[in-house]
Design an enzyme around this catalytic site. Structure first.
Site, PDB file in Angstrom:
ATOM      1  N   ASP A  74       0.829  -1.196   0.000  1.00 34.72           N
ATOM      2  CA  ASP A  74       0.000   0.000   0.000  1.00 34.72           C
ATOM      3  C   ASP A  74       0.868   1.254   0.000  1.00 34.72           C
ATOM      4  OD1 ASP A  74      -2.413   1.777   0.866  1.00 34.72           O
ATOM      5  OD2 ASP A  74      -3.245  -0.231   0.671  1.00 34.72           O
ATOM      6  N   HIS A  82      -3.335   5.841   3.917  1.00 35.76           N
ATOM      7  CA  HIS A  82      -4.179   4.745   3.411  1.00 35.76           C
ATOM      8  C   HIS A  82      -3.661   3.410   3.897  1.00 35.76           C
ATOM      9  CE1 HIS A  82      -6.054   1.943   0.516  1.00 35.76           C
ATOM     10  NE2 HIS A  82      -7.041   2.818   0.523  1.00 35.76           N
ATOM     11  N   SER A 106     -11.134  -1.016  -0.212  1.00 33.63           N
ATOM     12  CA  SER A 106      -9.834  -1.052   0.450  1.00 33.63           C
ATOM     13  C   SER A 106      -9.960  -1.360   1.938  1.00 33.63           C
ATOM     14  CB  SER A 106      -9.116   0.297   0.292  1.00 33.63           C
ATOM     15  OG  SER A 106      -8.785   0.542  -1.048  1.00 33.63           O
TER      16      SER A 106
END
Length: 809
Positions: free
Chosen positions: A278, A313, A544
């Site tokens: 990620d 994220h 996600s």
């Protein structure tokens, strides 16, 4: 209800016999389907246009060659659309010997093929036959007879620059991916052209990474003119595509909730390790305690820093994977225990960009080498463009599947988010998923890994606030499967097991801003960990978030059963998924599996059995053309005790999963292994293979093999995930003397190109999970113990006491 560990079927002891795979064939072959009087006029018109374009394109291709570039060979490729399915076993060698055409790529499930012209003299016969058919159709000259193989052709064309170059100037970015063509019969020519290409790139100081084994090349910072020159002069390029990837978040809230306010209490324990591919994981959060302090796995900056979009994220993804549903739902109150430790593997700092796919694959192999116990990963970066209906597998998907198979690993891949869903809807509408642009993104079509879509649940207590029909339904921004066999096959021909996503997990939902307006609404979203200490927690939605939650369940399974293979973990997860609360209107039932997979996860029953429900795990291997039989013995009390009913006294839910070495260049045999299973009456292998009119081995009408490979000439693609559910009646147990037969069969496709089958294995591992549960109003509490007593099984040893997972599933 007390929790019990699952039971392992001792394969060598429970196994009864091995037989042969046999089918009763009765369908028309390809030749019978196509060998009818064609409409020569329509074919002649189409061929006339195709031939005119072919000759024009060939002339333009010759003119575009740069004489100053030293390339040892010129190769032309013809793309052919067939009326039906091209039968490789029957026709591949014929087309090579007759027309000098070597098949190098098969798509549309063998309805479209790219052939290299290996013998120009023989290829004249193809052109002559086309010309003959044109004269026959347009000039009514019946004396001329074209080659009968031409009658299978719908259209043909030269492979041109327009077909190869699939990027524009504004979307080149700093990385492009070149898929190279494999020439099995002319590997020396292939390698010499690639050598010349490498020399050209070096001479022009163009940076590149080449992977000849997997037929791919990545070029960095090239101009459009340079790509055009490469495509026009080096005749070993099938496609040039963009590697533009990203997390594609459907909404960002930036709503602070509070400081972190928690610490991870069990950071010193030996927990499963999950690789998070990620934007990095912030060490300014409590995750620092369970994140390996290893900064060597990155394609873009320090993996222990997550600065993406203020809140990060990778940090929220890592938190969901390691801390799971329990902690997020309960707002991290009390003592916080992790289910996994984390390895940060950074792909792109800013969340999107042009990804070096070879860099990703190399990093995965390096991580697996450095940390051998690492076999769980989360990948939420997908291509930004959706897959077209029935589009073939990309090189990226192929390499991820190959990695999973070779290393016994499992990557949890999100379907990707559809950012257009918000502006294209005013309410929740299942019909919206009929649009092609709601198809999933590469590499979510991976078959050896697990694809996860987003359910509307936001892990909050109280009333459901989303726009979806219920919290178990797929969100409108989640994506559906791109495979639609009904476009290519007759209605009765379908593989009900072939779909993505595999499962749904909680991802948060949109909310109603006004009665006819949907928007990002805080009360419908999920509270997740921010990388920013000033924010603490923030609100977000997306696939996600769903993918790491599914990986968290896998980590819990690894804690309970550390020795299980990755495909067994996958089978347990899918076996525990449910569509019970996800009901579609009849008009949209065909979209149910394509949007929801096997449904929403239920952790408790996935991880543990109980006294009234036993999950049996079978890990074994099977040879091609073999059929293996395992008896399932049922206890006496089911016959002697008044259970309050006689029908459906037991429910069986069973799932088969296996990984495979994928095959490139042929969409139909990307998964070349047929494997299927079913539970039959107390019969032998030969009896199970008998025709129903002679001896019916089925427990119920229509209950047969989970997948069929009986059509050899016009086959369907195979699935490596299959799930069945059925009920057992009292009469079944009485008539079969309390024993039913679990049968597994396997065979290798006959549509594999000769160059690929030469070294392909003929023995395959598989994982089969069978859950047997009482369905009576007053369960007896005897099923688990008595199944254990009369079958060759053992309790699967847990890594730690049940209490360690108490309350956290």
């Amino acid at each position: 209800m007390p929790k019990r560990n699952h039971l392992r079927i001792l394969a060598n002891q429970q196994f009864e016999e091995a037989g042969e795979v046999k089918f009763n064939y009765g369908f028309a072959t390809q030749e019978e389907e196509v060998n009818r009087e064609p409409n020569y006029i329509l074919m002649a018109r189409a061929f006339s246009n195709d031939l005119r374009s072919f000759r024009r394109d060939l002339q333009e291709k010759r003119a575009s060659k740069d004489d100053e570039i030293d390339v040892p060979y010129d190769i032309d490729y013809v793309e052919i659309d067939f009326i039906g399915q091209f039968n490789i076993e029957k026709y591949y060698q014929i087309w090579y010997n007759t027309f000098g055409l070597e098949g190098v790529s098969f798509t549309e499930y063998n309805r479209t093929a790219i052939f290299s012209i290996t013998d120009r003299e023989k290829f004249r016969l193809f052109i002559n036959s086309v010309e003959t058919l044109i004269r026959k159709g347009l000039e009514n000259i019946n004396e001329v007879i074209p080659s009968r193989y031409i009658l299978y052709v719908k259209n043909f064309k030269l492979l041109t620059l327009t077909d190869i170059l699939q990027v524009t100037a504004e979307h080149i970015g700093n990385v492009v991916v070149l898929k190279t063509i494999e020439l099995p019969a002319n590997s020396e020519i292939e390698n010499n052209i690639l050598n010349a290409l490498e020399k050209y790139l070096n001479d022009h100081l163009i940076e590149y990474l080449i992977d000849r084994e997997n037929h791919r090349l990545e070029i960095f910072d090239a101009t459009l003119d340079q790509l055009i020159t490469i495509a026009q002069n080096f005749d070993v390029i099938e496609s040039i595509t963009s590697s533009l990837s990203g997390v594609i978040r459907p909404g960002v809230y930036n709503v602070p909730e509070r400081g972190f306010g928690f610490e991870i209490a069990n950071s010193n324990e030996n927990l499963p390790l999950i690789g998070i591919l990620d934007t990095g994981i912030s060490m300014q959060t409590p995750l620092a305690a369970i994140t390996l302090q290893d900064d060597t796995f990155s394609l873009d900056g320090n993996p222990l820093i997550d600065n993406y979009n203020r809140n990060g994220h990778g940090t929220m993804v890592g938190a969901l994977a390691s801390l799971g549903k329990y902690n997020h739902t309960n707002e991290f109150k009390g003592e916080v225990n992790a289910d996994a430790k984390l390895l940060s593997m950074k792909l792109l700092s800013n969340g999107d960009g042009y990804l070096s796919e070879k860099g990703v694959i190399d990093m995965l192999y390096r991580a697996k080498t450095k940390y051998p116990s690492l076999d769980l990963f989360v990948l939420t970066f997908c291509y930004k463009t959706h897959k077209k209906t029935n589009e073939t597998f990309s090189n990226y998907t192929y390499e991820l599947d190959k990695f999973a198979h070779e290393t016994d690993s499992l990557i949890f891949i999100s379907t990707g988010n559809n950012p257009h869903a918000l502006n294209e809807n005013t309410d929740y509408d299942i019909d919206y998923f009929n649009n092609e642009h709601t198809n999933l993104n590469t590499p979510a079509d991976s078959m050896n890994n697990i694809t996860v879509g987003a359910a509307a649940d936001g892990l909050y207590n109280g009333a459901f606030n989303g726009i979806s029909s219920g919290k178990e339904f797929p969100t409108i921004y989640s994506r559906k499967d791109h495979v639609d066999l009904s476009v290519l096959y007759p209605p009765k021909k379908k593989n009900k097991n072939l779909f993505k996503p595999d499962i749904l997990e909680s991802g948060g939902d949109y909310g109603f801003y006004e009665p006819n307006t949907i928007d990002f609404m805080e009360n419908a979203a999920m509270s997740v960990l921010s990388s920013n200490p000033a924010m603490g927690f923030t609100k977000d939605v997306g696939t996600s978030l769903a993918a790491p939650l599914a990986a968290n369940l896998a980590a819990k399974l690894k804690i309970a059963y550390p020795d299980l293979k990755s495909q067994t973990i996958k089978a347990l997860i899918i076996n525990g998924a449910s569509l019970e609360n996800t009901k579609y209107p009849a008009a949209y039932e065909n979209l149910l599996n394509r949007t929801s997979g096997y449904g929403i996860l239920e952790a408790q029953s996935t991880i543990f059995s109980n006294e009234n429900a036993a999950t049996l795990v079978l890990e074994d291997s099977i040879k091609a053309e073999e059929q293996k039989i395992y008896p399932l013995n049922f206890p006496d009390y089911l016959l002697t005790t008044d259970l309050g009913k006689k029908r459906g006294i037991l429910k069986v839910t069973a799932t088969l999963c296996f990984s495979f070495r994928p095959l490139q260049h042929n969409q139909l045999t990307y998964c070349p292994i047929h494997m299927a299973f079913c539970v039959f009456r107390n019969h032998t292998s030969n009896q199970i293979n008998a025709k129903d009119k002679d001896l019916n081995s089925k427990l119920r009408t229509g209950q047969t093999w989970s997948q069929s490979a009986r059509e050899k000439s016009n086959p369907l693609p195979y699935s490596n995930v299959q799930k069945i559910e059925f009920f057992i009646n009292l009469d079944h147990l009485r008539s079969e003397e309390k024993t039913l037969k679990l049968a597994v069969q396997s065979r290798l496709s006959n549509q594999i190109m000769a160059s690929q089958i030469e070294n392909y294995p003929n023995k395959f591992n598989f994982s089969l999970v069978v859950k047997i549960e009482e369905t009576t109003k007053s369960p007896t509490g005897r099923l688990y113990d008595e199944l254990r007593a009369i079958n060759k099984v053992e309790i699967i040893t847990a890594a730690q006491a049940d209490a360690d997972l108490e309350g956290e599933v």
